[in-house]
Design an enzyme around this catalytic site. Structure first.
Site, PDB file in Angstrom:
ATOM      1  N   MET A  31       0.863  -0.782   0.025  1.00  0.00           N
ATOM      2  CA  MET A  31       0.088   0.651  -0.066  1.00  0.00           C
ATOM      3  C   MET A  31       0.642   1.357  -0.190  1.00  0.00           C
ATOM      4  O   MET A  31      -0.171   2.371   0.398  1.00  0.00           O
ATOM      5  CB  MET A  31      -1.391   0.085   1.205  1.00  0.00           C
ATOM      6  CG  MET A  31      -1.622  -1.347   1.108  1.00  0.00           C
ATOM      7  SD  MET A  31      -3.308  -1.284   2.533  1.00  0.00           S
ATOM      8  CE  MET A  31      -2.938  -0.508   3.932  1.00  0.00           C
ATOM      9  N   ASP A  36      11.597  -0.110   4.866  1.00  0.00           N
ATOM     10  CA  ASP A  36      12.961  -1.074   4.458  1.00  0.00           C
ATOM     11  C   ASP A  36      12.835  -3.349   4.299  1.00  0.00           C
ATOM     12  O   ASP A  36      13.208  -3.791   4.092  1.00  0.00           O
ATOM     13  CB  ASP A  36      14.006  -1.769   6.108  1.00  0.00           C
ATOM     14  CG  ASP A  36      15.304   0.243   5.269  1.00  0.00           C
ATOM     15  OD1 ASP A  36      14.613   0.412   4.892  1.00  0.00           O
ATOM     16  OD2 ASP A  36      15.466   0.143   6.796  1.00  0.00           O
ATOM     17  N   HIS A  38       9.735  -3.501   3.014  1.00  0.00           N
ATOM     18  CA  HIS A  38       9.038  -3.760   1.847  1.00  0.00           C
ATOM     19  C   HIS A  38      10.673  -3.925   0.742  1.00  0.00           C
ATOM     20  O   HIS A  38      10.273  -5.182  -0.528  1.00  0.00           O
ATOM     21  CB  HIS A  38       8.472  -2.476   1.684  1.00  0.00           C
ATOM     22  CG  HIS A  38       7.350  -2.108   1.824  1.00  0.00           C
ATOM     23  ND1 HIS A  38       6.828  -1.159   2.586  1.00  0.00           N
ATOM     24  CD2 HIS A  38       5.722  -3.053   2.192  1.00  0.00           C
ATOM     25  CE1 HIS A  38       5.682  -1.298   3.255  1.00  0.00           C
ATOM     26  NE2 HIS A  38       4.802  -2.365   3.067  1.00  0.00           N
ATOM     27  N   ASP A 151       2.631  -9.044   8.993  1.00  0.00           N
ATOM     28  CA  ASP A 151       1.527  -9.275   9.190  1.00  0.00           C
ATOM     29  C   ASP A 151       1.302 -11.271   8.762  1.00  0.00           C
ATOM     30  O   ASP A 151       0.465 -11.292   7.812  1.00  0.00           O
ATOM     31  CB  ASP A 151       0.830  -9.017   8.115  1.00  0.00           C
ATOM     32  CG  ASP A 151       0.875  -7.178   8.324  1.00  0.00           C
ATOM     33  OD1 ASP A 151       0.620  -6.934   8.633  1.00  0.00           O
ATOM     34  OD2 ASP A 151       1.305  -6.861   7.456  1.00  0.00           O
ATOM     35  N   GLN A 154      -2.179 -12.783   7.840  1.00  0.00           N
ATOM     36  CA  GLN A 154      -2.560 -12.145   6.559  1.00  0.00           C
ATOM     37  C   GLN A 154      -1.865 -13.193   5.078  1.00  0.00           C
ATOM     38  O   GLN A 154      -2.073 -13.671   4.491  1.00  0.00           O
ATOM     39  CB  GLN A 154      -2.419 -10.950   5.948  1.00  0.00           C
ATOM     40  CG  GLN A 154      -2.020 -10.685   4.875  1.00  0.00           C
ATOM     41  CD  GLN A 154      -1.813  -8.686   3.946  1.00  0.00           C
ATOM     42  OE1 GLN A 154      -2.746  -8.274   4.433  1.00  0.00           O
ATOM     43  NE2 GLN A 154      -0.328  -8.443   4.519  1.00  0.00           N
ATOM     44  N   VAL A 177      11.557  -7.051   9.381  1.00  0.00           N
ATOM     45  CA  VAL A 177      12.574  -6.851   9.609  1.00  0.00           C
ATOM     46  C   VAL A 177      12.157  -5.706  10.692  1.00  0.00           C
ATOM     47  O   VAL A 177      11.490  -4.934  10.497  1.00  0.00           O
ATOM     48  CB  VAL A 177      13.200  -5.443   8.518  1.00  0.00           C
ATOM     49  CG1 VAL A 177      13.816  -4.824   8.509  1.00  0.00           C
ATOM     50  CG2 VAL A 177      12.884  -6.633   7.120  1.00  0.00           C
ATOM     51  N   LYS A 185       9.891  -2.670  11.792  1.00  0.00           N
ATOM     52  CA  LYS A 185       9.323  -1.494  10.527  1.00  0.00           C
ATOM     53  C   LYS A 185       7.386  -1.894  10.436  1.00  0.00           C
ATOM     54  O   LYS A 185       7.534  -3.053  10.059  1.00  0.00           O
ATOM     55  CB  LYS A 185      10.480  -1.402   9.612  1.00  0.00           C
ATOM     56  CG  LYS A 185      11.704  -2.187   9.377  1.00  0.00           C
ATOM     57  CD  LYS A 185      12.457  -0.619   9.569  1.00  0.00           C
ATOM     58  CE  LYS A 185      14.419  -0.773  10.232  1.00  0.00           C
ATOM     59  NZ  LYS A 185      14.506   0.278   9.085  1.00  0.00           N
ATOM     60  N   SER A 187       4.315   0.899   8.083  1.00  0.00           N
ATOM     61  CA  SER A 187       4.101   2.426   7.488  1.00  0.00           C
ATOM     62  C   SER A 187       3.719   3.357   8.492  1.00  0.00           C
ATOM     63  O   SER A 187       3.866   4.265   8.470  1.00  0.00           O
ATOM     64  CB  SER A 187       3.622   2.117   6.770  1.00  0.00           C
ATOM     65  OG  SER A 187       3.667   0.873   5.470  1.00  0.00           O
ATOM     66  N   ARG A 188       3.180   2.330   9.817  1.00  0.00           N
ATOM     67  CA  ARG A 188       2.397   3.103  10.529  1.00  0.00           C
ATOM     68  C   ARG A 188       3.010   3.655  11.627  1.00  0.00           C
ATOM     69  O   ARG A 188       2.759   4.124  13.034  1.00  0.00           O
ATOM     70  CB  ARG A 188       0.970   2.495  10.985  1.00  0.00           C
ATOM     71  CG  ARG A 188      -0.251   2.442  10.122  1.00  0.00           C
ATOM     72  CD  ARG A 188      -1.665   1.581  10.509  1.00  0.00           C
ATOM     73  NE  ARG A 188      -2.190   1.310   9.545  1.00  0.00           N
ATOM     74  CZ  ARG A 188      -2.947   0.619   9.146  1.00  0.00           C
ATOM     75  NH1 ARG A 188      -2.281  -0.715   8.827  1.00  0.00           N
ATOM     76  NH2 ARG A 188      -3.948   0.433   8.455  1.00  0.00           N
TER      77      ARG A 188
HETATM   78  O1  PAF Z   1      -0.120  -6.023   3.118  1.00  0.00           O
HETATM   79  C1  PAF Z   1      -0.188  -4.733   3.082  1.00  0.00           C
HETATM   80  O2  PAF Z   1      -0.104  -4.336   2.917  1.00  0.00           O
HETATM   81  C2  PAF Z   1      -1.568  -5.612   2.097  1.00  0.00           C
HETATM   82  O3  PAF Z   1      -2.296  -6.012   2.919  1.00  0.00           O
HETATM   83  C3  PAF Z   1      -2.475  -6.103   1.205  1.00  0.00           C
HETATM   84  C4  PAF Z   1      -1.281  -7.222   0.713  1.00  0.00           C
HETATM   85  C5  PAF Z   1      -1.037  -5.274  -0.453  1.00  0.00           C
HETATM   86  C6  PAF Z   1      -3.280  -6.106   0.414  1.00  0.00           C
HETATM   87  O4  PAF Z   1      -3.541  -4.456   0.195  1.00  0.00           O
END
Ligand code: PAF
Length: 282
Positions: A31, A36, A38, A151, A154, A177, A185, A187-188
């Protein structure tokens, strides 16, 4: 140079040409607000595949009504530079209208695995995730897709979705990471105040405490959870929403630990809700 693609048609034409040339495609759905964690997945993909594609799309379907959809950090210029620095070939960056010409759309249901932990805290969240990931897999048709273990729920749900929906993609989970002090790490993390940032390290420390109890032979979940909870209460001012032990990847609550597990935390600070976990293989 990383190329930015904004339409589904163009992305599909590119991936069709890559398939015709029998080139492997590594894919990392994101998103944006790349960090780091990602970039590690992207570097790995660039090493393992002929071509690396990422998506940057803040997916409205996975946000609840009072969540941070509008304020979620968006900076495509900086994200493009970061992606370019680790060898990403294409960024798929569609608008909301391009992905969902009309809402409501038909949604995929994540089912039982989404009824616990984050799924229970955030109703509908994982339905939104599997719906968009299904679309993205159909558009990109990757050989391998990379998901962060931060996650972990997920990751387990996406793996099950791939199995159930017969997608031809291999899913790889990539290790969390962490900052030098142990904070995962995310994004929030930018939502944390300076004081909360200092406290946030204790999420990881509490997981280390839980793991050390397990290593010493404790198999009673309630005892590990109580010690972890007490530690978090002592060292953070956040609201402790979750301290739980589930089997992994089946996600069944464990009273007496048997097999591989996942110790999961969620702590809510003033603006940031942080999650962290540790997976312990049997
Ligand atoms: O983990 C994420 O950033 C999101 O849940 C994803 C997998 C990109 C789906 O929108």
């Amino acid at each position: 140079m990383t190329k930015l693609i904004t339409t589904i048609d163009e992305m599909k034409n590119i991936t069709k040409a890559l398939h015709d040339q029998h080139r492997s495609i590594g894919f990392i759905p994101t998103m944006g607000a790349l960090h780091d964690g990602h970039l590690k997945m992207m570097s790995l993909s660039a090493k393992e595949n002929d071509v690396t594609i990422i998506s940057i799309f803040v997916n409205p379907l996975q946000f609840g009504p009072h969540e941070d959809l509008d304020s979620y950090p968006r900076d495509i210029k900086s994200d493009t530079l970061k992606a370019d620095s680790v060898g990403v070939d294409y960024i798929f960056h569609p608008t909301e209208k391009e992905m969902y010409p009309e809402l409501p759309t038909i949604e995929v249901k994540a089912g039982r695995l989404a009824s616990v932990l984050e799924g229970a805290e955030r109703p509908g969240h994982f339905d939104g995730v599997v719906t968009v990931v299904n679309k993205l897999f159909n558009i990109v048709r990757p050989s391998t897709a990379y998901f962060g273990k931060k996650d972990a729920q997920q990751l387990a749900i996406v793996k099950k979705m791939v199995e159930d929906f017969n997608h031809s993609v291999e899913i790889k989970g990539v290790d969390i990471v962490r900052e030098a002090d142990g904070l995962a790490k995310s994004s929030r993390n930018i939502y944390l105040t300076d004081d909360e940032r200092l406290e946030a390290v204790h999420l990881y420390k509490s997981l280390c405490l839980a793991q050390s109890l397990y290593v010493q032979g404790e198999r009673n979940s309630a005892k590990i959870i109580a010690a972890t909870h007490a530690y978090l209460e002592q060292y953070t001012s956040g609201t402790i929403e979750t301290v739980a032990i589930y089997s992994y990847p089946e996600l069944i609550e464990q009273h007496v630990i048997d097999g591989s597990i996942f110790i999961s935390l969620a702590v809510k600070f003033s603006k940031a809700r942080l999650i962290d976990n540790i997976i312990i293989e049997a």
